[in-house]
Write an enzyme that holds these catalytic residues in place. Structure first.
Site, mmCIF file in Angstrom:
data_model
loop_
_atom_site.group_PDB
_atom_site.id
_atom_site.type_symbol
_atom_site.label_atom_id
_atom_site.label_comp_id
_atom_site.label_asym_id
_atom_site.label_seq_id
_atom_site.Cartn_x
_atom_site.Cartn_y
_atom_site.Cartn_z
ATOM 1 N N GLU A 261 -5.145 1.612 6.453
ATOM 2 C CA GLU A 261 -4.561 2.656 5.606
ATOM 3 C C GLU A 261 -5.168 4.028 5.844
ATOM 4 O OE1 GLU A 261 -3.649 3.605 0.877
ATOM 5 O OE2 GLU A 261 -4.501 1.676 1.460
ATOM 6 N N LYS A 278 0.905 0.121 -0.761
ATOM 7 C CA LYS A 278 0.997 -0.759 -1.918
ATOM 8 C C LYS A 278 2.139 -1.721 -1.665
ATOM 9 C CE LYS A 278 -2.269 -0.366 -4.663
ATOM 10 N NZ LYS A 278 -3.175 -1.488 -4.424
#
Length: 458
Positions: A261, A278
């Site tokens: 990420e 997410k």
């Protein structure tokens, strides 16, 4: 300006094997499939300056200083870097000098003014080193260059010595030595983790928060003769990631990251990008199954809602230092494939307003929204109540701040910390009103599985 010198090709594994055991090595290790996120690898050592923050002290270049606020710590970065600032690095080199380090979740929590019932221990909560030169791998063109600062950096004579040391490296290193199995122990049982998820949902139902990230720590005893850089050499082979990193930060502390990420990226013109993750699903056993799992993730209402709330949080955080009207969301709910999982990823962009820099941006956004919750401050209070142990570096950020004003950074997830005779990793996930505690536990185990297997077979 900065300068560049071509170097003979040496594998990153060779450099890690021979130079990675020294203190204050920094390796930003873009791995996995070659794309725009993973073109470059950066290795630095022998820094000009170091900065470490502990619970009870601050050390600049190894000298103890008066304790400062997190904002004052970030200002130290700014002031030291100002003495080396250049107009621009070479256009095709991502870094020619500046700060590389990490800011822990605890550092971000202090920025947010959230107290903690947990004791952080003696590990650094913030650690960074200023480098005046860097070795850069270009995976796309299979080239290596030495890049450095023309003013205040290496002298021509020192540059020649550095190049000679590189050229003397062997073309290949010895294989990674075998390591005995490292048995990870969870800080919470399955039942305890599920109870924490249920407690978080009660807070959501009461209207305290919309979402919160609940995590669990896993710890293994680390034999004294196991080298952290050797562990990372093996780890990067089994879990390549676009934002991998190895940081040896002094004080017996090393960070071994396989993060998928990106946190924040800023170009030299002040354009900001963040790509929060997410939403998670497993990879399939066949191409057809893989596509079906990706399609199901993209259509999952719970995962989409979870992602959307974090996008909104990051819009707010970036907006605190952005030029009015510049914040936008060019990509929402894209499914990206990684070595072991699918993730739902979105992108938020903005432009730094006049008078703000990357230190201001870090102060406005730490810790990352994707690993806290919304609203952030209340979510972090609930995290402190429900989690069994402090997070430490986990859920903080690894950052690279260039002298030309650029920054790139990642979220510290899928990462080990080696410190104090232990190897520690955190895993978790976002909780919403639609969460099923048992499924959240299974998602946490899915994220942990390749790293648990790595430890058991290390």
């Amino acid at each position: 300006m900065a300068w560049m010198r071509p170097l003979p090709w040496r594998e990153p594994d060779t450099v890690l094997a021979l130079w990675g055991g020294a203190p204050w090595c920094a390796f930003l290790d873009s791995g996995g499939a070659l794309d725009a996120r993973s073109r470059w690898r950066i290795f630095c050592h022998n820094p000009r300056h170091t900065l470490q923050v502990f619970a009870d002290r601050v050390e600049v270049d190894g000298v103890r200083q008066a304790r400062g606020t997190p904002e004052q710590i970030l200002d130290i970065l700014r002031k030291i870097q100002a003495g080396f600032r250049v107009g621009a690095c070479q256009a095709d080199v991502p870094f020619c000098g500046g700060w590389i380090g990490f800011a822990s979740y605890a550092f971000g929590r202090a920025l947010q003014g959230v107290p903690s019932r947990h004791v952080e221990g003696d590990a650094p909560v913030f650690s960074a080193a200023f480098y005046d030169h860097a070795y850069i791998w270009d995976r796309k063109n299979r080239q290596v260059v030495l890049a450095g600062l023309a003013h205040g950096g290496l002298t021509p004579q020192a540059s020649e010595q550095v190049q000679a040391l590189w050229s003397a490296l062997p073309e290949r290193a010895e294989p990674v030595p075998q390591v005995p199995p490292l048995h990870l122990r969870a800080s919470q049982t399955q039942a305890e983790y599920c109870r924490a998820v249920s407690a978080a949902q009660r807070y959501i139902a009461q209207g305290d928060i919309f979402q919160v990230n609940i995590t669990c720590q896993h710890v293994a005893d680390l034999p004294a003769d196991v080298c952290a850089s050797g562990l990372y050499r093996r780890l990067r082979q089994v879990a390549p990631a676009p934002f991998g990193a190895f940081l040896s930060c002094g004080a017996g502390f090393s960070l071994l990251s396989c993060s998928p990420e990106r946190f924040l990226q800023v170009d030299r013109h002040g354009h900001m990008t963040t790509r929060p993750i997410k939403g998670t699903a497993p990879r399939g056993q066949s191409g057809a199954e893989d596509r079906l799992l990706a399609q199901a993730l993209a259509a999952d209402d719970k995962e989409r809602a979870e992602n959307l709330m974090i996008v909104d949080l990051m819009r707010h955080d970036i907006g605190r230092v952005a030029r009015i009207g510049s914040v936008r969301v060019p990509e929402l709910w894209a499914v990206e494939r990684f070595a072991h999982v699918h993730h739902l990823v979105s992108e938020v962009q903005g432009h730094l307003r006049q008078g703000c820099d990357v230190s201001d941006l870090l102060a406005a956004t730490l810790p990352p929204g994707s690993v806290t919750g919304a609203p952030k401050h209340r979510a972090m209070e609930i995290i402190d109540e429900l989690e069994a142990t402090p997070r430490g570096a986990y859920c903080g950020t690894v950052f690279c701040l260039g002298v030309d004003g650029r920054m790139d950074s990642s979220v510290i997830i899928r990462s080990f910390v080696a410190h104090g005779g232990q190897l520690r990793m955190g895993t978790g996930g976002g909780i919403t009103i639609l969460s099923d505690p048992q499924k959240e536990y299974e998602e946490m185990c899915l994220k942990l599985a390749p790293f648990a297997a790595f430890a058991e077979g290390a």
